[in-house]
Design an enzyme around this catalytic site. Structure first.
Site, PDB file in Angstrom:
ATOM      1  N   THR A   1      -4.667   5.694  -4.120  1.00  0.00           N
ATOM      2  CA  THR A   1      -4.233   7.056  -4.420  1.00  0.00           C
ATOM      3  C   THR A   1      -3.942   7.214  -5.913  1.00  0.00           C
ATOM      4  O   THR A   1      -3.685   6.236  -6.616  1.00  0.00           O
ATOM      5  CB  THR A   1      -3.018   7.423  -3.544  1.00  0.00           C
ATOM      6  OG1 THR A   1      -3.022   8.821  -3.281  1.00  0.00           O
ATOM      7  CG2 THR A   1      -1.712   7.055  -4.217  1.00  0.00           C
TER       8      THR A   1
ATOM      9  N   GLU B   1      -1.041  11.257   5.027  1.00  0.00           N
ATOM     10  CA  GLU B   1      -2.389  11.836   5.153  1.00  0.00           C
ATOM     11  C   GLU B   1      -2.408  13.196   5.857  1.00  0.00           C
ATOM     12  O   GLU B   1      -2.934  14.163   5.318  1.00  0.00           O
ATOM     13  CB  GLU B   1      -3.336  10.862   5.871  1.00  0.00           C
ATOM     14  CG  GLU B   1      -3.605   9.562   5.116  1.00  0.00           C
ATOM     15  CD  GLU B   1      -4.405   9.736   3.831  1.00  0.00           C
ATOM     16  OE1 GLU B   1      -4.781  10.861   3.481  1.00  0.00           O
ATOM     17  OE2 GLU B   1      -4.643   8.719   3.160  1.00  0.00           O
TER      18      GLU B   1
ATOM     19  N   ASP C   1       0.868  -1.173   0.000  1.00  0.00           N
ATOM     20  CA  ASP C   1       0.000   0.000   0.000  1.00  0.00           C
ATOM     21  C   ASP C   1       0.919   1.242   0.000  1.00  0.00           C
ATOM     22  O   ASP C   1       2.115   1.134   0.283  1.00  0.00           O
ATOM     23  CB  ASP C   1      -0.875  -0.037   1.258  1.00  0.00           C
ATOM     24  CG  ASP C   1      -1.624   1.254   1.490  1.00  0.00           C
ATOM     25  OD1 ASP C   1      -2.263   1.737   0.542  1.00  0.00           O
ATOM     26  OD2 ASP C   1      -1.561   1.794   2.623  1.00  0.00           O
TER      27      ASP C   1
ATOM     28  N   HIS D   1     -10.443  17.958  -7.327  1.00  0.00           N
ATOM     29  CA  HIS D   1      -9.490  16.869  -7.151  1.00  0.00           C
ATOM     30  C   HIS D   1      -8.222  17.078  -7.973  1.00  0.00           C
ATOM     31  O   HIS D   1      -7.130  16.748  -7.514  1.00  0.00           O
ATOM     32  CB  HIS D   1     -10.139  15.509  -7.463  1.00  0.00           C
ATOM     33  CG  HIS D   1      -9.280  14.374  -7.023  1.00  0.00           C
ATOM     34  ND1 HIS D   1      -8.604  13.575  -7.900  1.00  0.00           N
ATOM     35  CD2 HIS D   1      -8.937  13.950  -5.781  1.00  0.00           C
ATOM     36  CE1 HIS D   1      -7.892  12.701  -7.211  1.00  0.00           C
ATOM     37  NE2 HIS D   1      -8.078  12.901  -5.930  1.00  0.00           N
ATOM     38  N   ARG D   2      -8.373  17.667  -9.161  1.00  0.00           N
ATOM     39  CA  ARG D   2      -7.164  17.988  -9.945  1.00  0.00           C
ATOM     40  C   ARG D   2      -6.279  18.972  -9.175  1.00  0.00           C
ATOM     41  O   ARG D   2      -5.060  18.812  -9.104  1.00  0.00           O
ATOM     42  CB  ARG D   2      -7.552  18.579 -11.309  1.00  0.00           C
ATOM     43  CG  ARG D   2      -7.840  17.537 -12.384  1.00  0.00           C
ATOM     44  CD  ARG D   2      -7.841  18.173 -13.775  1.00  0.00           C
ATOM     45  NE  ARG D   2      -8.814  19.249 -13.912  1.00  0.00           N
ATOM     46  CZ  ARG D   2     -10.117  19.071 -14.171  1.00  0.00           C
ATOM     47  NH1 ARG D   2     -10.586  17.847 -14.358  1.00  0.00           N
ATOM     48  NH2 ARG D   2     -10.935  20.090 -14.292  1.00  0.00           N
ATOM     49  N   ALA D   3      -6.926  19.993  -8.599  1.00  0.00           N
ATOM     50  CA  ALA D   3      -6.156  20.984  -7.826  1.00  0.00           C
ATOM     51  C   ALA D   3      -5.518  20.319  -6.614  1.00  0.00           C
ATOM     52  O   ALA D   3      -4.349  20.563  -6.283  1.00  0.00           O
ATOM     53  CB  ALA D   3      -7.063  22.130  -7.395  1.00  0.00           C
ATOM     54  N   LYS D   4      -6.273  19.461  -5.953  1.00  0.00           N
ATOM     55  CA  LYS D   4      -5.743  18.759  -4.774  1.00  0.00           C
ATOM     56  C   LYS D   4      -4.512  17.930  -5.149  1.00  0.00           C
ATOM     57  O   LYS D   4      -3.503  17.915  -4.410  1.00  0.00           O
ATOM     58  CB  LYS D   4      -6.850  17.884  -4.168  1.00  0.00           C
ATOM     59  CG  LYS D   4      -6.426  17.093  -2.955  1.00  0.00           C
ATOM     60  CD  LYS D   4      -6.083  15.663  -3.319  1.00  0.00           C
ATOM     61  CE  LYS D   4      -5.386  14.941  -2.207  1.00  0.00           C
ATOM     62  NZ  LYS D   4      -5.055  13.569  -2.553  1.00  0.00           N
TER      63      LYS D   4
ATOM     64  N   ASP E   1      -1.662  -0.349   6.100  1.00  0.00           N
ATOM     65  CA  ASP E   1      -1.701   0.377   7.369  1.00  0.00           C
ATOM     66  C   ASP E   1      -3.110   0.520   7.925  1.00  0.00           C
ATOM     67  O   ASP E   1      -3.266   1.080   9.017  1.00  0.00           O
ATOM     68  CB  ASP E   1      -1.113   1.798   7.212  1.00  0.00           C
ATOM     69  CG  ASP E   1      -2.054   2.691   6.425  1.00  0.00           C
ATOM     70  OD1 ASP E   1      -2.393   2.332   5.283  1.00  0.00           O
ATOM     71  OD2 ASP E   1      -2.482   3.729   6.958  1.00  0.00           O
TER      72      ASP E   1
ATOM     73  N   GLY F   1     -10.004   7.162  -1.464  1.00  0.00           N
ATOM     74  CA  GLY F   1     -10.083   7.856  -2.746  1.00  0.00           C
ATOM     75  C   GLY F   1     -10.478   9.307  -2.529  1.00  0.00           C
ATOM     76  O   GLY F   1     -11.436   9.598  -1.813  1.00  0.00           O
TER      77      GLY F   1
ATOM     78  N   ASP G   1      -0.306   5.117   0.857  1.00  0.00           N
ATOM     79  CA  ASP G   1      -0.626   6.116   1.888  1.00  0.00           C
ATOM     80  C   ASP G   1      -0.662   5.478   3.271  1.00  0.00           C
ATOM     81  O   ASP G   1      -1.426   4.537   3.515  1.00  0.00           O
ATOM     82  CB  ASP G   1      -1.974   6.779   1.590  1.00  0.00           C
ATOM     83  CG  ASP G   1      -1.905   7.623   0.333  1.00  0.00           C
ATOM     84  OD1 ASP G   1      -1.013   8.483   0.265  1.00  0.00           O
ATOM     85  OD2 ASP G   1      -2.720   7.396  -0.576  1.00  0.00           O
TER      86      ASP G   1
HETATM   87  C1  XBP Z   1      -5.443   6.122   0.681  1.00  0.00           C
HETATM   88  C2  XBP Z   1      -6.486   7.060   0.336  1.00  0.00           C
HETATM   89  C3  XBP Z   1      -6.246   8.019  -0.753  1.00  0.00           C
HETATM   90  C4  XBP Z   1      -5.691   9.353  -0.428  1.00  0.00           C
HETATM   91  C5  XBP Z   1      -6.105  10.343  -1.492  1.00  0.00           C
HETATM   92  O1  XBP Z   1      -5.988   4.858   1.025  1.00  0.00           O
HETATM   93  O2  XBP Z   1      -7.568   7.004   0.852  1.00  0.00           O
HETATM   94  O3  XBP Z   1      -7.476   8.220  -1.293  1.00  0.00           O
HETATM   95  O4  XBP Z   1      -6.117   9.789   0.834  1.00  0.00           O
HETATM   96  O5  XBP Z   1      -5.654  10.022  -2.736  1.00  0.00           O
HETATM   97  P1  XBP Z   1      -5.089   3.539   0.932  1.00  0.00           P
HETATM   98  P2  XBP Z   1      -6.388  10.644  -4.066  1.00  0.00           P
HETATM   99  O6  XBP Z   1      -3.811   3.841   1.653  1.00  0.00           O
HETATM  100  O7  XBP Z   1      -5.891   2.499   1.651  1.00  0.00           O
HETATM  101  O8  XBP Z   1      -4.868   3.191  -0.523  1.00  0.00           O
HETATM  102  O9  XBP Z   1      -6.884  11.999  -3.709  1.00  0.00           O
HETATM  103  O10 XBP Z   1      -5.316  10.669  -5.124  1.00  0.00           O
HETATM  104  O11 XBP Z   1      -7.527   9.717  -4.432  1.00  0.00           O
HETATM  105 MG    MG Z   2      -3.048   3.071   3.426  1.00  0.00          MG
END
Ligand code: XBP
Ligand code: MG
Length: 254
Positions: free
Chosen positions: A123, A17, A8, A81-84, A182, A51, A10
């Site tokens: 992500t 996060e 994984d 989301h593009r800006a993010k 995680d 997501g 994130d």
């Molecule tokens: C990670 C997430 C991701 C990010 C955001 O979950 O939830 O969505 O917070 O990424 P995991 P995007 O670690 O379980 O994969 O904004 O690019 O979607």
């Molecule tokens: Mg994760």
């Protein structure tokens, strides 16, 4: 035999996060003239939805229903989301999101043992690229043979789809692989695809229910900075995760 480890991103490769995704969402909201502010408490709640686009939609449905009723709602979500994603990439390139303890060492060890490496994450692919180029720059290019990310499957974790996709690309059965995650959503996704999983909880996921995992450790550990064993058996191994210890956990999975 353990043939591949699926990581994984994130919370697992780096603690992304709190100082990465959360401020990137807030910066995107500000840029769009919105007064939304996701503080730590609210973000902890919103993380139940994986997501970024899905997370914004969930927030709007719960806290900003009038915004959700707009005719251009889906375009606004996509633009936010593009800006993010742009803000997240900039934050990562500023260098504030180091790899978690033991990550680089373990990935090198697995490579030396000819264990194949893959990524399964919700992500966006741009975020994975940014992290690989900065927080994980010590790893050689193409360290990860398969990268399953973002919208490549429509149903994100806890659905097993991203793991099923990665297994298909690897051409391996779930039983030949091990996942490192995680979060509970990650455990559910891996186990749903039949992949055994080891958990290194992150700041936001500590205290979640990791039932079904082969082991839970505070982090991957380093010589001189051992992990704390939170569930499972360390099999008498030193308290840092190696290819050998992953193989033991893989062999002893229930
Ligand atoms: C990670 C997430 C991701 C990010 C955001 O979950 O939830 O969505 O917070 O990424 P995991 P995007 O670690 O379980 O994969 O904004 O690019 O979607
Ligand atoms: Mg994760």
């Amino acid at each position: 035999m353990l043939q591949a480890v699926i990581f994984d991103v994130d919370g697992t490769l780096a603690d992304t996060e709190h100082d990465g995704h959360r401020p990137a969402f807030n910066a995107a909201f500000r840029e769009a003239g919105l007064t939304w502010e996701w503080d730590t408490r609210l973000y902890a709640e919103l993380l139940a939805v994986t997501g970024g686009k899905e997370r914004i939609r969930h927030y709007v449905a719960k806290y900003e229903p009038a915004f959700g009723a707009r005719a251009d709602f889906e375009e606004r979500i996509a633009a936010l989301h593009r800006a993010k994603t742009r803000y997240f990439g900039a934050l990562v390139r500023e260098g504030g999101l180091p790899a978690r303890p033991g990550v680089v060492r373990l990935i090198r060890d697995l490579g030396e043992q000819n264990v194949r490496l893959a990524i399964a994450t919700t992500t966006s692919p741009e975020n994975v690229d940014a992290l690989l180029a900065t927080s994980l720059h010590e790893l050689p290019p193409a360290t990860f043979e398969v990268v399953g990310a973002g919208d490549i499957v429509p149903a994100k974790k806890p659905a097993p789809d991203i793991y099923a996709w990665v297994l298909e690309q690897l051409g391996l059965p779930a039983s030949a692989c091990l996942a490192i995650e995680d979060s509970r959503n990650g455990v559910l996704a891996a186990r749903g695809a039949g992949v055994p999983v080891v958990v290194t909880p992150s700041a936001y996921t500590a205290g979640e229910d990791f039932t079904g995992s082969a082991a839970v450790v505070s982090d991957l550990g380093e010589p001189g900075a051992p992990f704390a064993l939170l569930a499972g058996d360390a099999h008498g191994h030193q308290r840092w995760v190696t290819a050998e210890l992953l193989a033991r956990w893989h062999a002893s999975r229930g």
